[in-house]
Design a protein around this motif. Structure first.
Motif, PDB file in Angstrom:
ATOM      1  N   VAL A   1      45.507  34.880  25.878  1.00 51.44           N
ATOM      2  CA  VAL A   1      45.056  33.496  26.022  1.00 51.44           C
ATOM      3  C   VAL A   1      44.169  33.133  24.840  1.00 51.44           C
ATOM      4  O   VAL A   1      43.276  33.896  24.462  1.00 51.44           O
ATOM      5  CB  VAL A   1      44.284  33.305  27.343  1.00 51.44           C
ATOM      6  N   VAL A   2      44.417  31.972  24.258  1.00 51.28           N
ATOM      7  CA  VAL A   2      43.567  31.494  23.165  1.00 51.28           C
ATOM      8  C   VAL A   2      42.214  31.086  23.741  1.00 51.28           C
ATOM      9  O   VAL A   2      42.131  30.211  24.603  1.00 51.28           O
ATOM     10  CB  VAL A   2      44.212  30.297  22.433  1.00 51.28           C
TER      11      VAL A   2
ATOM     12  N   THR B   1      29.177  12.980  15.521  1.00 50.60           N
ATOM     13  CA  THR B   1      29.186  14.260  16.211  1.00 50.60           C
ATOM     14  C   THR B   1      29.661  14.064  17.646  1.00 50.60           C
ATOM     15  O   THR B   1      29.424  13.013  18.249  1.00 50.60           O
ATOM     16  CB  THR B   1      27.786  14.914  16.243  1.00 50.60           C
ATOM     17  N   LEU B   2      30.334  15.065  18.181  1.00 49.54           N
ATOM     18  CA  LEU B   2      30.802  15.045  19.563  1.00 49.54           C
ATOM     19  C   LEU B   2      30.644  16.419  20.164  1.00 49.54           C
ATOM     20  O   LEU B   2      31.056  17.425  19.567  1.00 49.54           O
ATOM     21  CB  LEU B   2      32.278  14.622  19.625  1.00 49.54           C
ATOM     22  N   ASN B   3      30.040  16.458  21.349  1.00 52.58           N
ATOM     23  CA  ASN B   3      29.936  17.691  22.130  1.00 52.58           C
ATOM     24  C   ASN B   3      30.382  17.340  23.542  1.00 52.58           C
ATOM     25  O   ASN B   3      29.645  16.705  24.297  1.00 52.58           O
ATOM     26  CB  ASN B   3      28.498  18.221  22.122  1.00 52.58           C
ATOM     27  N   GLY B   4      31.610  17.715  23.879  1.00 50.75           N
ATOM     28  CA  GLY B   4      32.156  17.335  25.173  1.00 50.75           C
ATOM     29  C   GLY B   4      32.847  18.494  25.861  1.00 50.75           C
ATOM     30  O   GLY B   4      32.988  19.592  25.306  1.00 50.75           O
ATOM     31  N   TRP B   5      33.298  18.254  27.088  1.00 51.46           N
ATOM     32  CA  TRP B   5      33.970  19.293  27.869  1.00 51.46           C
ATOM     33  C   TRP B   5      34.926  18.654  28.868  1.00 51.46           C
ATOM     34  O   TRP B   5      34.848  17.453  29.143  1.00 51.46           O
ATOM     35  CB  TRP B   5      32.945  20.151  28.616  1.00 51.46           C
ATOM     36  N   ALA B   6      35.823  19.463  29.401  1.00 57.44           N
ATOM     37  CA  ALA B   6      36.767  18.991  30.418  1.00 57.44           C
ATOM     38  C   ALA B   6      37.031  20.114  31.410  1.00 57.44           C
ATOM     39  O   ALA B   6      37.195  21.279  31.016  1.00 57.44           O
ATOM     40  CB  ALA B   6      38.076  18.541  29.777  1.00 57.44           C
ATOM     41  N   ASN B   7      37.067  19.762  32.696  1.00 56.19           N
ATOM     42  CA  ASN B   7      37.415  20.692  33.766  1.00 56.19           C
ATOM     43  C   ASN B   7      38.794  20.352  34.298  1.00 56.19           C
ATOM     44  O   ASN B   7      39.291  19.241  34.128  1.00 56.19           O
ATOM     45  CB  ASN B   7      36.416  20.585  34.931  1.00 56.19           C
ATOM     46  N   GLY B   8      39.398  21.297  34.998  1.00 52.58           N
ATOM     47  CA  GLY B   8      40.641  21.031  35.705  1.00 52.58           C
ATOM     48  C   GLY B   8      41.878  21.101  34.848  1.00 52.58           C
ATOM     49  O   GLY B   8      42.959  20.717  35.295  1.00 52.58           O
ATOM     50  N   LEU B   9      41.752  21.586  33.611  1.00 50.09           N
ATOM     51  CA  LEU B   9      42.910  21.722  32.735  1.00 50.09           C
ATOM     52  C   LEU B   9      43.403  23.157  32.761  1.00 50.09           C
ATOM     53  O   LEU B   9      42.671  24.079  33.111  1.00 50.09           O
ATOM     54  CB  LEU B   9      42.545  21.323  31.306  1.00 50.09           C
ATOM     55  N   SER B  10      44.662  23.351  32.405  1.00 50.43           N
ATOM     56  CA  SER B  10      45.253  24.680  32.354  1.00 50.43           C
ATOM     57  C   SER B  10      46.173  24.755  31.154  1.00 50.43           C
ATOM     58  O   SER B  10      46.357  23.781  30.423  1.00 50.43           O
ATOM     59  CB  SER B  10      46.037  24.970  33.641  1.00 50.43           C
ATOM     60  N   ALA B  11      46.770  25.924  30.968  1.00 49.40           N
ATOM     61  CA  ALA B  11      47.660  26.098  29.819  1.00 49.40           C
ATOM     62  C   ALA B  11      48.851  25.153  29.886  1.00 49.40           C
ATOM     63  O   ALA B  11      49.378  24.722  28.868  1.00 49.40           O
ATOM     64  CB  ALA B  11      48.132  27.544  29.745  1.00 49.40           C
ATOM     65  N   THR B  12      49.302  24.829  31.101  1.00 54.97           N
ATOM     66  CA  THR B  12      50.457  23.945  31.259  1.00 54.97           C
ATOM     67  C   THR B  12      50.052  22.496  31.467  1.00 54.97           C
ATOM     68  O   THR B  12      50.911  21.618  31.495  1.00 54.97           O
ATOM     69  CB  THR B  12      51.311  24.396  32.450  1.00 54.97           C
TER      70      THR B  12
ATOM     71  N   TRP C   1      45.211  16.684  38.656  1.00 45.94           N
ATOM     72  CA  TRP C   1      43.986  16.959  37.896  1.00 45.94           C
ATOM     73  C   TRP C   1      42.750  16.724  38.753  1.00 45.94           C
ATOM     74  O   TRP C   1      41.836  17.531  38.770  1.00 45.94           O
ATOM     75  CB  TRP C   1      43.955  16.072  36.651  1.00 45.94           C
ATOM     76  N   ARG C   2      42.722  15.619  39.501  1.00 46.51           N
ATOM     77  CA  ARG C   2      41.594  15.345  40.396  1.00 46.51           C
ATOM     78  C   ARG C   2      41.449  16.442  41.435  1.00 46.51           C
ATOM     79  O   ARG C   2      40.334  16.919  41.706  1.00 46.51           O
ATOM     80  CB  ARG C   2      41.802  14.003  41.081  1.00 46.51           C
ATOM     81  N   ASP C   3      42.571  16.859  42.047  1.00 47.64           N
ATOM     82  CA  ASP C   3      42.520  17.878  43.095  1.00 47.64           C
ATOM     83  C   ASP C   3      42.111  19.242  42.556  1.00 47.64           C
ATOM     84  O   ASP C   3      41.722  20.124  43.328  1.00 47.64           O
ATOM     85  CB  ASP C   3      43.883  17.981  43.789  1.00 47.64           C
ATOM     86  N   ASN C   4      42.202  19.405  41.246  1.00 50.30           N
ATOM     87  CA  ASN C   4      41.780  20.658  40.615  1.00 50.30           C
ATOM     88  C   ASN C   4      40.355  20.548  40.075  1.00 50.30           C
ATOM     89  O   ASN C   4      39.981  21.230  39.131  1.00 50.30           O
ATOM     90  CB  ASN C   4      42.746  21.020  39.473  1.00 50.30           C
ATOM     91  N   ASP C   5      39.560  19.643  40.719  1.00 50.35           N
ATOM     92  CA  ASP C   5      38.161  19.393  40.304  1.00 50.35           C
ATOM     93  C   ASP C   5      38.088  18.896  38.865  1.00 50.35           C
ATOM     94  O   ASP C   5      37.164  19.238  38.115  1.00 50.35           O
ATOM     95  CB  ASP C   5      37.299  20.650  40.466  1.00 50.35           C
ATOM     96  N   GLY C   6      39.056  18.074  38.493  1.00 47.69           N
ATOM     97  CA  GLY C   6      39.082  17.553  37.135  1.00 47.69           C
ATOM     98  C   GLY C   6      37.910  16.636  36.837  1.00 47.69           C
ATOM     99  O   GLY C   6      37.527  15.799  37.656  1.00 47.69           O
ATOM    100  N   ALA C   7      37.328  16.808  35.683  1.00 48.73           N
ATOM    101  CA  ALA C   7      36.215  15.958  35.223  1.00 48.73           C
ATOM    102  C   ALA C   7      36.114  16.101  33.714  1.00 48.73           C
ATOM    103  O   ALA C   7      36.525  17.108  33.138  1.00 48.73           O
ATOM    104  CB  ALA C   7      34.902  16.353  35.884  1.00 48.73           C
ATOM    105  N   ILE C   8      35.597  15.078  33.078  1.00 44.16           N
ATOM    106  CA  ILE C   8      35.309  15.141  31.654  1.00 44.16           C
ATOM    107  C   ILE C   8      33.852  14.739  31.450  1.00 44.16           C
ATOM    108  O   ILE C   8      33.307  13.931  32.202  1.00 44.16           O
ATOM    109  CB  ILE C   8      36.240  14.232  30.820  1.00 44.16           C
TER     110      ILE C   8
END
Length: 235
Positions: A21-22, A87-98, A106-113
């Motif tokens: 995994v990268v 400058t940008l410092n950000g993050w994202a939840n709920g993403l996967s390799a696919t 995405w929402r059901d996978n606790d997706g948030a940015i």
């Protein structure tokens, strides 16, 4: 149609875990030129890093310095042609390799940015933004973000001289900054702090609804939500 990216120096690195995994991808370039049909932009330095964090979120950190804008986007002084830094410092939840198959997934996978820090320094003007957003049960954005801006007098003068805003708008904003300054007991305000909330399908500022937010559902669902009365809580 062709877009060309050129740089004097480029340094890149990709780190892969034992499972293939990268985990991190980084790139830094000096003397960058971006050429597109009818436009050309330059930057003294560009740095980008994408990282898979221990909490499974994906982090993005980026920085650009001395960005020379295309001719058609350059403004009159005091802003001028070059943005000193972004400058940008950000993050994202709920993403996967696919990647999620849909907004609902995405929402059901606790997706948030989230944006821990987004900053623009352009002559006397400085803009800083931070915030967080997700999707509610009807797949509309929810969350909040804060904007801090300073050097407004110079930014407004440039926008007006460059004909981005008309005279009436320019004077209206000046009057608003004068009122803020009087409330503070100072001269015209040169900085503001604004906090916005997204909830119930509305964008709010200080409790005042400014705009209706779109849903990421398609077809009939959008129409039903758009027709929802603002006074009804069960839309």
């Amino acid at each position: 149609t062709a877009i060309t990216l050129w740089s004097r120096n480029l340094d890149a690195e990709i780190l892969v875990s034992d499972t293939g995994v990268v985990r991190t991808a980084r790139a830094t370039a000096d003397g960058v030129t971006l050429m597109a049909p009818g436009a050309e932009a330059q930057a003294e330095m560009v740095s980008v890093s994408v990282e898979q964090r221990p909490d499974d979120s994906i982090g993005l950190v980026a920085a650009l310095t001395n960005v020379l804008l295309p001719d058609e986007h350059q403004l009159e002084p005091p802003l001028g042609a070059t943005i000193d830094g972004l400058t940008l410092n950000g993050w994202a939840n709920g993403l996967s390799a696919t990647a999620p198959a849909s907004a609902a997934a995405w929402r059901d996978n606790d997706g948030a940015i989230g944006v821990a820090d987004f900053t623009i320094d352009w002559g006397p003007f400085r803009l800083a933004l931070d915030g967080r957003a997700a999707l509610d049960t009807l797949l509309r954005p929810e969350g909040r973000f804060t904007i801090n801006a300073s050097g407004l007098a110079g930014a407004l003068a440039s926008a007006h001289a460059s004909e981005l805003i008309g005279t009436a708008t320019y004077r209206g904003i000046q009057q608003a900054l004068d009122r803020i300054g009087r409330l503070r007991g100072t001269g015209p305000a040169d900085d503001v702090r604004l906090t916005f909330a997204m909830a119930g399908g509305l964008l709010n500022w200080s409790g005042l609804p400014l705009a209706r937010l779109p849903s990421f559902r398609g077809g009939e669902a959008d129409s039903a939500i758009a027709a929802c009365d603002l006074e009804q809580s069960e839309c």
